[in-house]
Design an enzyme around this catalytic site. Structure first.
Site, short mmCIF file in Angstrom:
data_model
loop_
_atom_site.label_atom_id
_atom_site.label_comp_id
_atom_site.label_asym_id
_atom_site.label_seq_id
_atom_site.Cartn_x
_atom_site.Cartn_y
_atom_site.Cartn_z
N CYS A 1 0.83 -1.21 0.00
CA CYS A 1 0.00 0.00 0.00
C CYS A 1 0.87 1.27 0.00
O CYS A 1 1.52 1.53 -0.99
CB CYS A 1 -0.99 -0.05 1.16
SG CYS A 1 -2.43 0.97 0.85
N HIS B 1 -3.53 -5.57 1.37
CA HIS B 1 -2.73 -5.77 2.59
C HIS B 1 -2.67 -7.23 3.02
O HIS B 1 -3.51 -7.68 3.81
CB HIS B 1 -3.39 -4.98 3.75
CG HIS B 1 -3.23 -3.51 3.64
ND1 HIS B 1 -2.21 -2.82 4.25
CD2 HIS B 1 -3.98 -2.58 3.01
CE1 HIS B 1 -2.34 -1.53 4.01
NE2 HIS B 1 -3.40 -1.35 3.25
N GLU C 1 -0.77 -8.53 5.18
CA GLU C 1 -0.54 -8.61 6.62
C GLU C 1 -1.83 -8.51 7.42
O GLU C 1 -1.86 -8.82 8.60
CB GLU C 1 0.48 -7.54 7.06
CG GLU C 1 -0.07 -6.14 7.29
CD GLU C 1 -0.38 -5.34 6.02
OE1 GLU C 1 -0.41 -5.93 4.92
OE2 GLU C 1 -0.62 -4.12 6.14
N1 LIG Z 1 -3.25 1.86 3.83
C1 LIG Z 1 -2.40 2.62 3.18
O1 LIG Z 1 -1.21 2.37 3.15
C2 LIG Z 1 -2.94 3.89 2.55
C3 LIG Z 1 -1.97 4.50 1.60
C4 LIG Z 1 -2.27 5.95 1.28
N2 LIG Z 1 -2.31 6.75 2.46
C5 LIG Z 1 -3.55 6.03 0.49
O2 LIG Z 1 -4.56 6.42 1.03
O3 LIG Z 1 -3.57 5.69 -0.67
#
Ligand SMILES: NC(=O)CC[C@H](N)C(=O)O
Length: 232
Positions: free
Chosen positions: A86, A195, A197
Protein backbone atom coordinates in the site's frame (compact mmCIF):
# COMPACT_ATOMS: atom_id res chain seq x y z
CA UNK A 1 15.78 -14.79 7.86
CA UNK A 2 16.17 -11.31 9.32
CA UNK A 3 13.18 -9.10 8.62
CA UNK A 4 13.05 -5.30 8.82
CA UNK A 5 9.81 -3.36 9.10
CA UNK A 6 10.52 0.24 8.08
CA UNK A 7 8.80 2.99 10.02
CA UNK A 8 8.21 6.46 8.54
CA UNK A 9 6.48 9.35 10.27
CA UNK A 10 2.84 8.47 9.55
CA UNK A 11 3.25 4.71 8.94
CA UNK A 12 0.33 2.88 10.51
CA UNK A 13 0.61 -0.71 9.29
CA UNK A 14 4.08 -1.28 10.73
CA UNK A 15 2.73 -3.08 13.80
CA UNK A 16 0.45 -5.26 11.65
CA UNK A 17 3.46 -6.22 9.49
CA UNK A 18 5.58 -7.02 12.53
CA UNK A 19 2.81 -9.16 14.06
CA UNK A 20 2.17 -10.89 10.73
CA UNK A 21 5.82 -11.97 10.54
CA UNK A 22 5.66 -13.29 14.10
CA UNK A 23 2.34 -15.02 13.46
CA UNK A 24 3.18 -16.63 10.14
CA UNK A 25 6.90 -17.42 9.91
CA UNK A 26 8.29 -16.63 13.39
CA UNK A 27 11.49 -15.12 12.06
CA UNK A 28 13.56 -12.41 13.80
CA UNK A 29 11.90 -9.09 13.02
CA UNK A 30 12.80 -5.48 13.93
CA UNK A 31 11.33 -2.04 13.45
CA UNK A 32 13.73 0.23 11.56
CA UNK A 33 13.28 4.01 11.74
CA UNK A 34 13.35 5.80 8.39
CA UNK A 35 16.59 7.58 9.23
CA UNK A 36 18.56 4.33 9.44
CA UNK A 37 21.58 4.09 7.19
CA UNK A 38 22.40 0.40 7.33
CA UNK A 39 20.09 -2.44 6.35
CA UNK A 40 22.86 -4.88 5.52
CA UNK A 41 21.83 -7.50 8.08
CA UNK A 42 18.29 -7.86 6.73
CA UNK A 43 17.12 -10.43 4.20
CA UNK A 44 13.56 -9.16 3.80
CA UNK A 45 12.56 -5.51 4.04
CA UNK A 46 8.89 -4.70 4.56
CA UNK A 47 7.81 -1.22 3.57
CA UNK A 48 4.48 -0.92 5.35
CA UNK A 49 1.29 0.97 4.65
CA UNK A 50 0.03 4.15 6.19
CA UNK A 51 0.15 7.86 5.58
CA UNK A 52 3.85 8.70 5.50
CA UNK A 53 4.27 12.46 5.83
CA UNK A 54 0.51 12.81 5.88
CA UNK A 55 0.27 11.92 2.17
CA UNK A 56 1.30 15.50 1.40
CA UNK A 57 2.12 16.27 -2.24
CA UNK A 58 1.47 12.66 -3.36
CA UNK A 59 1.42 9.45 -1.33
CA UNK A 60 5.03 8.37 -0.80
CA UNK A 61 6.52 11.42 -2.54
CA UNK A 62 8.25 12.74 0.59
CA UNK A 63 9.10 9.39 2.23
CA UNK A 64 11.14 8.47 -0.79
CA UNK A 65 13.74 11.04 0.33
CA UNK A 66 14.20 9.36 3.75
CA UNK A 67 17.79 8.17 4.26
CA UNK A 68 16.68 4.54 4.59
CA UNK A 69 15.48 4.51 0.99
CA UNK A 70 19.04 4.62 -0.29
CA UNK A 71 19.63 1.46 1.77
CA UNK A 72 16.51 -0.13 0.32
CA UNK A 73 17.88 0.60 -3.16
CA UNK A 74 21.19 -1.07 -2.24
CA UNK A 75 19.39 -4.07 -0.74
CA UNK A 76 17.28 -4.46 -3.88
CA UNK A 77 20.41 -4.29 -6.02
CA UNK A 78 22.01 -6.96 -3.84
CA UNK A 79 19.03 -9.23 -4.54
CA UNK A 80 17.47 -8.98 -1.07
CA UNK A 81 13.69 -9.22 -0.87
CA UNK A 82 11.66 -6.01 -0.60
CA UNK A 83 7.89 -6.05 -0.12
CA UNK A 84 6.03 -2.75 -0.25
CA UNK A 85 2.42 -2.81 0.84
CA UNK A 86 0.00 0.00 0.00
CA UNK A 87 1.83 3.19 1.08
CA UNK A 88 4.96 1.00 0.86
CA UNK A 89 4.13 0.28 -2.81
CA UNK A 90 3.59 4.00 -3.38
CA UNK A 91 7.00 4.77 -1.84
CA UNK A 92 8.69 2.15 -4.05
CA UNK A 93 7.06 3.71 -7.13
CA UNK A 94 8.11 7.20 -6.09
CA UNK A 95 11.65 5.88 -5.52
CA UNK A 96 11.80 4.39 -9.00
CA UNK A 97 12.35 0.89 -7.60
CA UNK A 98 9.20 -0.17 -9.42
CA UNK A 99 7.85 1.26 -12.70
CA UNK A 100 4.66 3.32 -13.03
CA UNK A 101 2.79 5.69 -10.74
CA UNK A 102 -0.30 5.94 -8.56
CA UNK A 103 -3.30 8.16 -9.15
CA UNK A 104 -6.27 8.76 -6.92
CA UNK A 105 -8.93 6.06 -6.97
CA UNK A 106 -11.29 6.67 -9.87
CA UNK A 107 -14.11 7.11 -7.33
CA UNK A 108 -12.04 9.87 -5.65
CA UNK A 109 -12.93 8.11 -2.40
CA UNK A 110 -10.84 6.24 0.14
CA UNK A 111 -11.84 2.57 -0.13
CA UNK A 112 -11.58 0.02 2.65
CA UNK A 113 -12.97 -3.37 1.64
CA UNK A 114 -12.20 -7.04 1.11
CA UNK A 115 -11.11 -7.74 -2.47
CA UNK A 116 -10.59 -10.84 -4.55
CA UNK A 117 -7.24 -11.10 -6.28
CA UNK A 118 -6.08 -13.45 -8.97
CA UNK A 119 -2.55 -14.74 -8.58
CA UNK A 120 -1.34 -13.83 -12.05
CA UNK A 121 2.18 -15.16 -11.48
CA UNK A 122 2.97 -17.77 -8.86
CA UNK A 123 6.51 -18.15 -10.10
CA UNK A 124 7.99 -15.47 -7.82
CA UNK A 125 9.70 -15.53 -4.44
CA UNK A 126 6.57 -13.96 -2.94
CA UNK A 127 3.90 -16.17 -4.48
CA UNK A 128 5.36 -19.65 -4.86
CA UNK A 129 3.00 -21.11 -2.25
CA UNK A 130 -0.08 -20.11 -4.28
CA UNK A 131 -1.48 -21.94 -7.28
CA UNK A 132 -1.36 -20.22 -10.67
CA UNK A 133 -4.62 -18.36 -11.23
CA UNK A 134 -5.76 -18.94 -7.65
CA UNK A 135 -8.34 -16.49 -6.30
CA UNK A 136 -7.49 -15.10 -2.88
CA UNK A 137 -9.18 -12.68 -0.47
CA UNK A 138 -7.04 -9.76 0.67
CA UNK A 139 -8.39 -6.42 1.94
CA UNK A 140 -7.60 -2.98 0.53
CA UNK A 141 -7.56 0.39 2.31
CA UNK A 142 -6.41 3.28 0.15
CA UNK A 143 -7.29 6.53 -1.51
CA UNK A 144 -4.57 6.46 -4.14
CA UNK A 145 -4.38 2.94 -5.55
CA UNK A 146 -5.16 3.61 -9.18
CA UNK A 147 -1.98 2.19 -10.69
CA UNK A 148 -0.97 3.75 -13.99
CA UNK A 149 1.77 3.12 -16.51
CA UNK A 150 2.12 3.85 -20.23
CA UNK A 151 1.46 1.21 -22.90
CA UNK A 152 5.14 0.47 -23.43
CA UNK A 153 5.70 -0.17 -19.71
CA UNK A 154 2.56 -2.30 -19.55
CA UNK A 155 3.77 -4.41 -22.47
CA UNK A 156 7.08 -4.89 -20.68
CA UNK A 157 5.36 -5.83 -17.42
CA UNK A 158 3.24 -8.38 -19.28
CA UNK A 159 6.17 -9.79 -21.27
CA UNK A 160 8.35 -10.20 -18.16
CA UNK A 161 5.46 -11.58 -16.08
CA UNK A 162 5.89 -8.76 -13.56
CA UNK A 163 2.15 -8.48 -12.93
CA UNK A 164 1.73 -10.70 -9.91
CA UNK A 165 -1.77 -9.83 -8.66
CA UNK A 166 -4.81 -8.56 -10.53
CA UNK A 167 -8.17 -7.58 -9.09
CA UNK A 168 -10.71 -10.25 -9.95
CA UNK A 169 -14.29 -9.12 -10.52
CA UNK A 170 -14.71 -5.50 -9.56
CA UNK A 171 -11.64 -3.28 -9.92
CA UNK A 172 -11.84 -1.04 -6.82
CA UNK A 173 -9.71 1.86 -8.04
CA UNK A 174 -9.51 1.89 -11.85
CA UNK A 175 -5.93 0.59 -12.12
CA UNK A 176 -4.54 -0.17 -15.57
CA UNK A 177 -5.10 -3.82 -16.57
CA UNK A 178 -6.65 -4.49 -13.13
CA UNK A 179 -3.16 -4.42 -11.62
CA UNK A 180 -3.02 -4.94 -7.85
CA UNK A 181 0.67 -5.84 -7.50
CA UNK A 182 3.85 -5.93 -9.58
CA UNK A 183 7.49 -6.89 -9.21
CA UNK A 184 10.66 -5.36 -10.59
CA UNK A 185 12.27 -7.13 -13.53
CA UNK A 186 14.47 -9.28 -11.31
CA UNK A 187 11.51 -10.35 -9.17
CA UNK A 188 12.98 -9.53 -5.75
CA UNK A 189 11.00 -6.32 -5.20
CA UNK A 190 7.21 -6.52 -5.02
CA UNK A 191 4.69 -3.75 -4.50
CA UNK A 192 0.98 -4.31 -3.95
CA UNK A 193 -1.97 -2.20 -2.84
CA UNK A 194 -3.90 -4.91 -0.92
CA UNK A 195 -2.73 -5.77 2.59
CA UNK A 196 -1.59 -9.40 3.04
CA UNK A 197 -0.54 -8.61 6.62
CA UNK A 198 -4.21 -8.01 7.44
CA UNK A 199 -5.16 -11.45 6.15
CA UNK A 200 -3.03 -13.89 8.12
CA UNK A 201 -5.69 -15.59 10.22
CA UNK A 202 -9.29 -16.58 9.62
CA UNK A 203 -10.14 -14.47 12.67
CA UNK A 204 -9.27 -11.47 10.46
CA UNK A 205 -11.64 -12.67 7.75
CA UNK A 206 -9.01 -14.38 5.61
CA UNK A 207 -5.73 -16.18 6.04
CA UNK A 208 -4.84 -15.95 2.34
CA UNK A 209 -2.06 -13.43 2.99
CA UNK A 210 -0.11 -15.90 5.06
CA UNK A 211 1.38 -17.69 2.08
CA UNK A 212 3.17 -14.54 0.93
CA UNK A 213 5.26 -14.71 4.08
CA UNK A 214 5.81 -18.46 3.86
CA UNK A 215 6.73 -18.09 0.18
CA UNK A 216 9.52 -15.60 0.87
CA UNK A 217 10.89 -17.73 3.68
CA UNK A 218 11.05 -20.77 1.41
CA UNK A 219 12.63 -18.70 -1.37
CA UNK A 220 15.20 -17.27 1.04
CA UNK A 221 16.08 -20.76 2.30
CA UNK A 222 16.82 -21.65 -1.30
CA UNK A 223 19.42 -18.87 -1.58
CA UNK A 224 23.05 -19.52 -0.69
CA UNK A 225 22.89 -17.21 2.33
CA UNK A 226 19.58 -18.69 3.47
CA UNK A 227 20.79 -22.26 3.11
CA UNK A 228 23.90 -21.43 5.15
CA UNK A 229 22.08 -19.70 7.99
CA UNK A 230 18.63 -21.35 8.14
CA UNK A 231 18.00 -23.50 11.16
CA UNK A 232 20.63 -21.73 13.23
N1 LIG B 1 -3.25 1.86 3.83
C1 LIG B 1 -2.40 2.62 3.18
O1 LIG B 1 -1.21 2.37 3.15
C2 LIG B 1 -2.94 3.89 2.55
C3 LIG B 1 -1.97 4.50 1.60
C4 LIG B 1 -2.27 5.95 1.28
N2 LIG B 1 -2.31 6.75 2.46
C5 LIG B 1 -3.55 6.03 0.49
O2 LIG B 1 -4.56 6.42 1.03
O3 LIG B 1 -3.57 5.69 -0.67
Amino acid sequence: MNVAVLVFPGSNCDIDCYKAVEHTIRQPVEYVWHQATDLSKFDLILVPGGFSYGDYLRCGAIARFSPVMEEVRKAAEAGKYVLGICNGFQILLESGLLPGAMRRNNSLKFKCAPTTLEVANNDTAFTRDYAAGEKIQIPIAHGEGNYYCDDETLARLEANRQIVFRYSGENPNGSVADIAGITNERGNVLGMMPHPERAVDTLLGSSDGKRMFTSVLTAWRGTAHGAATAGR
